[in-house]
Structure formats: structure tokens, C-alpha cells
Scaffold this motif. Structure first.
Motif, PDB file in Angstrom:
ATOM      1  N   LYS A  59       0.843  -1.212   0.000  1.00 25.17           N
ATOM      2  CA  LYS A  59       0.000   0.000   0.000  1.00 25.17           C
ATOM      3  C   LYS A  59       0.867   1.247   0.000  1.00 25.17           C
ATOM      4  O   LYS A  59       0.440   2.319  -0.384  1.00 25.17           O
ATOM      5  N   ASN A  60       2.124   1.069   0.437  1.00 27.68           N
ATOM      6  CA  ASN A  60       3.038   2.193   0.550  1.00 27.68           C
ATOM      7  C   ASN A  60       4.361   1.814  -0.103  1.00 27.68           C
ATOM      8  O   ASN A  60       5.071   0.965   0.408  1.00 27.68           O
ATOM      9  N   ILE A  61       4.670   2.418  -1.234  1.00 32.46           N
ATOM     10  CA  ILE A  61       5.962   2.160  -1.878  1.00 32.46           C
ATOM     11  C   ILE A  61       6.843   3.332  -1.502  1.00 32.46           C
ATOM     12  O   ILE A  61       6.462   4.485  -1.736  1.00 32.46           O
ATOM     13  N   SER A  62       8.000   3.065  -0.876  1.00 31.95           N
ATOM     14  CA  SER A  62       8.727   4.238  -0.365  1.00 31.95           C
ATOM     15  C   SER A  62      10.173   4.290  -0.815  1.00 31.95           C
ATOM     16  O   SER A  62      10.835   3.263  -0.985  1.00 31.95           O
ATOM     17  N   LEU A  63      10.607   5.514  -0.998  1.00 35.98           N
ATOM     18  CA  LEU A  63      11.993   5.786  -1.397  1.00 35.98           C
ATOM     19  C   LEU A  63      12.714   6.384  -0.200  1.00 35.98           C
ATOM     20  O   LEU A  63      12.231   7.360   0.401  1.00 35.98           O
ATOM     21  N   ASP A  64      13.860   5.784   0.136  1.00 36.33           N
ATOM     22  CA  ASP A  64      14.699   6.371   1.178  1.00 36.33           C
ATOM     23  C   ASP A  64      15.719   7.262   0.471  1.00 36.33           C
ATOM     24  O   ASP A  64      16.601   6.760  -0.239  1.00 36.33           O
ATOM     25  N   PRO A  65      15.623   8.588   0.618  1.00 35.97           N
ATOM     26  CA  PRO A  65      16.521   9.457  -0.154  1.00 35.97           C
ATOM     27  C   PRO A  65      17.982   9.304   0.267  1.00 35.97           C
ATOM     28  O   PRO A  65      18.882   9.624  -0.506  1.00 35.97           O
ATOM     29  N   ALA A  66      18.211   8.756   1.471  1.00 32.57           N
ATOM     30  CA  ALA A  66      19.596   8.582   1.926  1.00 32.57           C
ATOM     31  C   ALA A  66      20.296   7.479   1.139  1.00 32.57           C
ATOM     32  O   ALA A  66      21.497   7.554   0.880  1.00 32.57           O
ATOM     33  N   THR A  67      19.545   6.428   0.744  1.00 39.42           N
ATOM     34  CA  THR A  67      20.163   5.297   0.046  1.00 39.42           C
ATOM     35  C   THR A  67      19.771   5.237  -1.429  1.00 39.42           C
ATOM     36  O   THR A  67      20.387   4.499  -2.201  1.00 39.42           O
ATOM     37  N   GLN A  69      17.161   3.775  -2.349  1.00 40.61           N
ATOM     38  CA  GLN A  69      16.451   2.500  -2.482  1.00 40.61           C
ATOM     39  C   GLN A  69      14.946   2.695  -2.404  1.00 40.61           C
ATOM     40  O   GLN A  69      14.452   3.405  -1.523  1.00 40.61           O
ATOM     41  N   CYS A  70      14.250   2.016  -3.309  1.00 41.95           N
ATOM     42  CA  CYS A  70      12.797   2.072  -3.327  1.00 41.95           C
ATOM     43  C   CYS A  70      12.269   0.716  -2.864  1.00 41.95           C
ATOM     44  O   CYS A  70      12.661  -0.317  -3.418  1.00 41.95           O
ATOM     45  N   LYS A  71      11.396   0.704  -1.848  1.00 42.23           N
ATOM     46  CA  LYS A  71      10.908  -0.572  -1.297  1.00 42.23           C
ATOM     47  C   LYS A  71       9.390  -0.659  -1.374  1.00 42.23           C
ATOM     48  O   LYS A  71       8.699   0.352  -1.270  1.00 42.23           O
ATOM     49  N   GLY A  72       8.892  -1.889  -1.529  1.00 46.72           N
ATOM     50  CA  GLY A  72       7.449  -2.124  -1.440  1.00 46.72           C
ATOM     51  C   GLY A  72       6.803  -2.393  -2.782  1.00 46.72           C
ATOM     52  O   GLY A  72       5.631  -2.747  -2.848  1.00 46.72           O
ATOM     53  N   LEU A  83       9.956   4.667 -11.512  1.00 45.73           N
ATOM     54  CA  LEU A  83       9.245   4.945 -10.263  1.00 45.73           C
ATOM     55  C   LEU A  83      10.163   5.669  -9.271  1.00 45.73           C
ATOM     56  O   LEU A  83       9.773   6.664  -8.650  1.00 45.73           O
ATOM     57  N   THR A  84      11.395   5.176  -9.159  1.00 45.55           N
ATOM     58  CA  THR A  84      12.350   5.780  -8.223  1.00 45.55           C
ATOM     59  C   THR A  84      12.605   7.240  -8.611  1.00 45.55           C
ATOM     60  O   THR A  84      12.630   8.136  -7.755  1.00 45.55           O
ATOM     61  N   ALA A  85      12.774   7.478  -9.907  1.00 46.02           N
ATOM     62  CA  ALA A  85      13.043   8.853 -10.370  1.00 46.02           C
ATOM     63  C   ALA A  85      11.836   9.751 -10.136  1.00 46.02           C
ATOM     64  O   ALA A  85      11.972  10.920  -9.752  1.00 46.02           O
ATOM     65  N   MET A  86      10.632   9.204 -10.308  1.00 42.64           N
ATOM     66  CA  MET A  86       9.420  10.017 -10.088  1.00 42.64           C
ATOM     67  C   MET A  86       9.315  10.401  -8.601  1.00 42.64           C
ATOM     68  O   MET A  86       9.021  11.556  -8.266  1.00 42.64           O
ATOM     69  N   THR A 114      10.005   9.323   0.897  1.00 42.76           N
ATOM     70  CA  THR A 114       9.006   9.746  -0.083  1.00 42.76           C
ATOM     71  C   THR A 114       8.159   8.519  -0.374  1.00 42.76           C
ATOM     72  O   THR A 114       8.727   7.430  -0.550  1.00 42.76           O
ATOM     73  N   SER A 115       6.846   8.650  -0.424  1.00 48.08           N
ATOM     74  CA  SER A 115       6.067   7.451  -0.697  1.00 48.08           C
ATOM     75  C   SER A 115       5.045   7.657  -1.804  1.00 48.08           C
ATOM     76  O   SER A 115       4.590   8.772  -2.066  1.00 48.08           O
ATOM     77  N   PHE A 116       4.722   6.533  -2.443  1.00 49.36           N
ATOM     78  CA  PHE A 116       3.659   6.466  -3.440  1.00 49.36           C
ATOM     79  C   PHE A 116       2.599   5.529  -2.868  1.00 49.36           C
ATOM     80  O   PHE A 116       2.929   4.422  -2.444  1.00 49.36           O
ATOM     81  N   ARG A 117       1.358   5.975  -2.827  1.00 50.38           N
ATOM     82  CA  ARG A 117       0.276   5.211  -2.208  1.00 50.38           C
ATOM     83  C   ARG A 117      -0.783   4.895  -3.263  1.00 50.38           C
ATOM     84  O   ARG A 117      -1.768   5.617  -3.405  1.00 50.38           O
TER      85      ARG A 117
END
Ligand code: AKG
Length: 290
Positions: A59-67, A69-72, A83-86, A114-117
Motif C-alpha cells: 500500500k506504501n511504496i517508499s523511497l529512502d533518499p539517503a540510500t 532505495q525504493c521498497k514495497g 518509479l524511483t526517479a518520479m 518519499t512514498s507512493f500510495r
């Protein structure tokens, strides 16, 4: 509760009038609504958003700006790169908006996830504690804030006209007054142990314990969920909004395809720290919180 600012660009400089109203109203507990601030998508991003929500992603795809990495998400390869770039572009736009409207935050602002829901909220099942369809203020179980604020910027990017529906509850002091009488006493050594066991990333301050208690107590109280006075708000596609979600009781009850950027704000960067939950709770509990 809603302060409407008709700005049309994620990048400043913004009119003095917008900056003054943003600074005054945000810390007073208003939601800043930007009805004409859409987040435009290119064709590949549009295709991705169209297929998201039905591909088994979280339900929550999230990007950690420190790494970076996009998870979920279940996608990979070039789709994941898109998706990561968006998400990164949205995070940078949200930062530019906050720094342009609230320049005094810039030195004390940390960009968090940052998350995409993508998934439709209504009808979604989750545990009572994770159910954001219930009114709550935000507090993180594993990430103690120690008085730092949680500021969130959202954008509705749905392609079919679906609004995101929120219920906004009573002001923070009224909310806290409802639940503080049943606040348990602090347990000596608990925050040390939780940190030692790796449950939390740092030691929870009393502030963190009280905020978690307020989050849980509200979500558990079905009578209050039913009877609390609320303002119903629709955020249509093509708009954005910003809010201190540790202060404003909110529930997201319907909608899909939102972008969200979290920021942590140092208490020293606030224009009116006396309105922050940290100061309100110190006054109401008569005790130091951090
Ligand atoms: C939260 O993230 O605390 C929510 O309540 C969800 C808000 C939303 O996704 O619109």
C-alpha cells in the motif's frame, strides 16, 4: 482548518502574502491546501501509475533518499527506475515548496521518506493500530522524534478524477485533553531497553511515549472515532497539501494514487514553538518531555 494558497509552481520565489499566511497558519494547525499545484507526469510515469495498485505492490511504496532505495513495489528494471526517479522528483519538488514558502525551516529541515500510495483506501483492511482510516496524530514506534516535528506534503496524482478524502479532527489540545487522563506512568528503564534491543533507533523520550500513547488511544477509542467533531475534506487530483501530521488529527478514508513526502523539522526552526505538541504537552502534563 484549511488555508487555501493558490500557488501554481513547486519552485519559488513566492509572494510575501503566501509566505506570511503559510508561516502563520501551518504551525497553528491548519492544512495548507494548494488547489492548483498539480504534479505533472510524463507518459512513462502515467503508464506506471495506471498499472500500479493492481500489481500486488504494498500500500506504501517508499523511497529512502539517503540510500536511493525504493521498497514495497513488485516491479523491477526500467519500470522501477522510472518509479524511483518520479519519487525523487516529487521529494525535491516538495522540498523546494517548503523551503520557498517557509524559508526559516531550511536550516532545520530533514527530508525523510518519499512514498507512493497507489492502493484504494476504502475497504482496505489493517490492524487497528495501522488503520489510518481512524483519526490520529502521527508518531513512529521505532523512530523516536524527541521533539522534532513531522511535516508532510501530499499530492493527488490519480488519473481518473478520484479525490482523496480526509476527516480532520479537533485541535491538538482538545484531542490530548480527551486521552491524557489515562496516560500510564513512565516505566523506568523501558526506553533504554527498547533501544538496547534494537526495537527503536534511539531512546524514546517522554515526548515520544506520550505521542505514541495519543496515537494508539485515539485509534482504539471507537466511541471517539464516531463522535469527535470532524471536518470532511476532498483533495481532488491536481492539488497538493501540506500539514504537520503530529499536530493535526487526521484520517484518510478514501482515494488512491497519492504521493507523499515526509520532513522532520527541528523545534528550533519553528516560528511559534509554543503551538507545537512538545510545548502543549509540557504545559498539560506539567513535566519536561525531552
Ligand atoms: C498517515 O500517513 O498518517 C495517514 O493518515 C495517511 C494519509 C494519506 O495517505 O492520505
Amino acid at each position: 482548518m484549511i488555508e487555501t494558497l493558490d500557488i501554481v509552481s513547486w519552485a519559488g520565489p513566492y509572494d510575501d502574502n503566501f509566505r506570511r499566511r503559510a508561516a502563520e497558519r501551518l504551525e497553528a494547525g491548519a492544512v495548507l491546501l494548494f488547489p492548483s499545484l498539480g504534479f505533472p507526469l510524463d507518459d512513462t510515469e502515467t503508464a506506471l501509475v495506471r498499472s500500479a495498485g493492481s500489481d500486488g505492490s504494498a500500500k506504501n511504496i517508499s523511497l529512502d533518499p539517503a540510500t536511493g532505495q525504493c521498497k514495497g513495489s513488485t516491479i523491477s528494471g526500467t519500470e522501477l527506475a522510472t518509479l524511483t526517479a518520479m519519487l525523487d522528483r516529487f521529494g525535491k519538488s516538495a522540498r523546494s515548496l517548503v523551503e520557498g514558502l517557509l524559508p526559516h525551516y531550511a536550516a532545520g529541515l530533514e527530508r525523510a521518506r518519499t512514498s507512493f500510495r497507489p492502493v484504494e483506501i476504502s475497504g482496505r483492511h489493517s490492524s487497528w493500530r495501522q488503520d489510518d482510516k481512524r483519526l490520529h496524530v502521527d508518531a513512529f514506534p521505532s523512530r523516536p522524534m524527541q521533539g522534532r516535528r513531522i511535516l508532510r506534503v501530499f499530492a493527488n496524482i490519480d488519473l481518473d478524477g478520484t479525490p482523496r478524502h480526509w476527516r480532520i479532527g479537533p485541535d491538538f489540545e482538545t484531542y490530548a485533553a480527551r486521552f491524557l487522563p489515562s496516560l500510564p506512568r513512565a516505566v523506568p528503564g523501558k526506553s533504554w531497553l527498547l533501544h538496547r534491543l534494537g526495537v527503536t533507533r534511539a531512546r524514546r523520550s517522554r515526548y515520544d511515549e506520550v505521542m505514541l500513547f495519543l496515537h494508539d488511544a485515539a485509534k482504539r477509542d471507537l466511541g471517539w472515532q464516531r463522535d469527535a467533531p470532524v471536518q470532511e475534506v476532498d483533495f481532488p487530483p491536481g492539488c497538493a497539501w501540506a500539514v504537520f501530521t503530529d499536530q493535526v488529527a487526521h484520517a484518510a478514508t478514501a482515494g488512491r494514487n497519492a504521493l507523499e513526502q515526509s520532513f522532520y523539522v527541528e523545534p528550533g526552526a519553528l516560528a511559534r514553538p509554543e503551538t507545537a505538541p512538545l510545548a502543549v504537552l509540557k504545559r498539560m502534563c506539567g513535566a519536561a518531555m525531552v
